[in-house]
Motif scaffolding. Sequence first.
Motif, short mmCIF file in Angstrom:
data_model
loop_
_atom_site.label_atom_id
_atom_site.label_comp_id
_atom_site.label_asym_id
_atom_site.label_seq_id
_atom_site.Cartn_x
_atom_site.Cartn_y
_atom_site.Cartn_z
N TYR A 164 -48.97 -1.83 24.40
CA TYR A 164 -48.82 -1.43 25.81
C TYR A 164 -48.25 -0.02 25.90
CZ TYR A 164 -46.73 -1.06 30.44
OH TYR A 164 -46.36 -0.61 31.69
N LYS A 208 -49.85 -6.97 31.31
CA LYS A 208 -49.95 -5.64 30.69
C LYS A 208 -49.55 -5.68 29.22
CE LYS A 208 -49.12 -2.87 34.86
NZ LYS A 208 -48.20 -1.92 35.53
N LEU A 209 -48.60 -6.56 28.89
CA LEU A 209 -48.10 -6.63 27.51
C LEU A 209 -48.95 -7.53 26.62
CD1 LEU A 209 -44.29 -6.95 28.29
CD2 LEU A 209 -45.42 -4.99 27.20
#
Length: 245
Positions: free
Chosen positions: A155, A216-217
Amino acid sequence: ATWVKGMRTNKDKMIKAVLPDCTADTEGVINFVNKTIQTKTKTYTTAQYCSRIAGIIAGTPMTISCTYAPLPEVIGCDVWTKEEMDTMAGAGKLFFFFDGEKVKLARGINSLVTTVQDKGTSFQKIKLVDLMDMMHDDIRTTAQDNYLGKYANSYANRCLLVTAIQGYLDQLAQEGLLEQDQNTAYIDVESTKIWLESNGKYTKAELADMSEMDIKLANIGSNVFIAVKASLLDAMEDVTVTIHI
């Protein structure tokens, strides 16, 4: 015209062509239609003068459009009524005309007439398509030359690419090509969710319970999903002046 469409769609090459009387209905083809083209020394066909039109377009700075660009060498050209010229412009035809003082190009448009949800009226403007093509090529080159294969797909590293694209957008705004403070590059959460679900990483219910940061991670293999919102600046062309007396 078919080759131009194929290069843009299948080969990811954002080329464009000026073609004579060609109703291609695509942003990649400029449909030049003048039949009468006379200079002091020669009379040209539509096809012969396409290179001159291409030169005008290519030589026009990105901050302005080719609309009303003068052709001082032309002393004779087709004559149309205003209604006829409006109809031609609506049909995606590029032409020049005599305004009573000089010969100049009409509205700087390409041959696209059929607009769809993701390809609206902005794609009919030569200036805006040039800008979109430049942004496409610059961002692709930056990613290929500086990021692809050179970073682990974490990320944090994806954010580095987002930051680079954001800096590019800010630069275009400073150059007067994009509206100030209306351009953003960001991690595309929706596309990430679609990939995670379609590849069996999470169910739709699990994704619904996850926070945006969790998404997102998430590990998305070699994929990087970035979205850009940009406000492209058109040229000043349609002026309405209301006078109150």
